[in-house]
Scaffold this active site. Structure first.
Site: not given
Lengths: 250, 194
Positions: B77, B176, B178
């Site tokens: 990001c 993202h 994650e």
């Protein structure tokens, strides 16, 4: 293309889900983390946790919850309910939460929205609005729908955007729990007025209601609780249905 | 396998650590340059504002340090945007690893930030594989990097833009991983096992 989001909402008290949850063959119904993980597996796009714990241990229970969720769940999640200070926000974000949702605290102290946006970015700040229509006028309510502020829904939503809110989570008190569909007319108007994503809440009873909230209400996301908790609507089946109706979902 | 997450004032470190744990990797979070240099893989996360964050990296002498890392590095990001040449956010010179500038999405009919799940296309190995073509991943950003020679995945919102970049040992995603469900974990795995 950006997908429309489906968001299950869990009410949490002292670290446990409050409203009964009645999945078939699901043992951990009381554990919000297990439940969120299950929703994530079924294709939920985000999870909202609404904490209604009243004790002063609240900040600790909230951050504990965030940390446990972040460890288990691989999609974004929002925590709301009693977020009042910047320290609450930074603790929650550090614990892995993606967003916080403000309701009464934003209406009582609008500058709090700006403080959050300045310190952590607008995307972190969801402004939740409980509103009710009386004689054609939508007004905002405080304290879980108990106090009418007299403030116009559309005026407040625009103000919240200008103050730095990243999303509006609009719950129609007229539609909430009735299961006859979302407040599509008000939602469509809200979508015209604000230039940030609108999450629709209140009224989901069938798959068709989700189709309507996206096609007629032009919502960016739809939030629901009981239809998911009681297995009335399965999220993966809902998404297949929406896809069949040419709505872009993940 | 030693994986290090660079510790600095970025907000999403716990989420990145948790995602790595889910794929069986225990990462070390540190700003110790010796430990970072000796790692097999380095992750450069990021949530925040570009200008402030670049000033922080400079003050800690991390700017040249990151640029000169030799092992595979993954920017996430804001991490990706900081690896570009220049950012319109805070009008700041960035690390210059990728030969691209970061621009603000033009205001228009669509909402800013670009927030939510969007599909990635034209994905390239080794960070991606064929199963990731058209997969949905989670984005939250108001600034974007155009498509260029370093683009290894594209996405479209308002205009087509770079969802991921790669140049030499440097990799980066605008989204993202994650927070991107199973698809995100597959991408993190691809990076870890490069």
């Amino acid at each position: 293309m950006l997908a429309k989001r489906i968001i299950p909402c869990l009410d949490v008290k002292d670290g446990k889900t409050v409203k009964g949850v009645n999945f078939i063959n699901f043992r951990d119904a009381g554990d919000p983390v297990a439940l969120a993980a299950e929703y994530s597996r079924k294709g939920a796009d985000e999870i909202v946790f609404l904490d209604i714990t009243a004790s002063h241990e609240k900040r600790k229970t909230l951050t504990d919850l965030a940390r446990r969720v972040a460890a288990e769940v691989n999609i974004p999640f929002t925590i709301g309910g009693g977020v009042r200070e910047l320290e609450d926000v930074s603790a929650l974000l550090a614990a892995g939460a993606d967003k916080v949702s403000l309701n009464s605290s934003a209406l009582k102290n609008p500058n709090f929205i700006t403080e959050i946006a300045k310190n952590f970015g607008s995307q972190v700040c969801v402004c939740a609005i409980d509103a009710k229509e009386n004689n054609g006028k939508w007004t905002c309510y405080l304290n879980g729908g108990r106090i009418d502020t007299g403030k116009d829904l559309f005026v407040w939503a625009k103000e919240a955007e200008n103050l730095g809110a990243g999303e509006i989570l609009f719950t129609s008190m007229n539609h909430d729990g009735v299961k006859t569909g979302f407040a599509n007319e008000a939602l469509a108007k809200l979508g015209q007025i604000v230039n940030i994503p609108v999450i629709a809440s209140g009224g989901a009873g069938s798959k068709e209601h989700f189709k309507d909230v996206f096609l007629l209400g032009h919502a960016d996301a739809a939030l629901a609780a009981s239809v998911f908790h009681f297995g009335e609507i399965d999220i993966s089946e809902l998404k297949t249905y929406l896809r069949g109706n040419r709505i872009v979902v993940r | 396998m030693k994986v290090v997450i660079i510790k600095y004032n970025a907000g999403n470190i716990f989420s990145v650590t948790s995602a790595l744990k889910r794929i069986g990797v225990e990462a070390v979070i540190t700003d110790d340059k010796n430990i970072i240099s000796s790692a097999d893989k380095v992750i450069f996360p990021g949530v925040g504002e570009a200008g402030t964050t670049m000033r922080y990296l400079k003050a800690k002498n991390l700017d040249f340090f990151i640029k000169n890392l030799k092992q595979p590095v993954l920017g996430i990001c804001l991490g990706m945007q900081l690896m570009c040449k220049k950012s319109e956010e805070g009008n700041v010179e960035c690390l210059g690893i990728f030969d691209e500038d970061v621009q603000k999405f033009p205001a228009g009919s669509l909402k800013i930030p670009h927030m939510g799940w969007n599909n990635i296309t034209k994905v390239k190995e080794p960070l991606f594989n064929k199963t990731l073509e058209n997969e949905y991943v989670y984005f939250v950003h108001s600034y974007y990097v155009s498509l260029g020679t370093d683009t290894i995945a594209s996405a479209e919102y308002i205009l087509p833009f770079s969802a991921a970049l790669n140049k030499n040992n440097f990799y980066a995603t605008q989204f993202h991983p994650e927070k991107s469900g199973d698809a995100g974990e597959r991408i993190l795995k691809n990076f870890i096992y490069l």
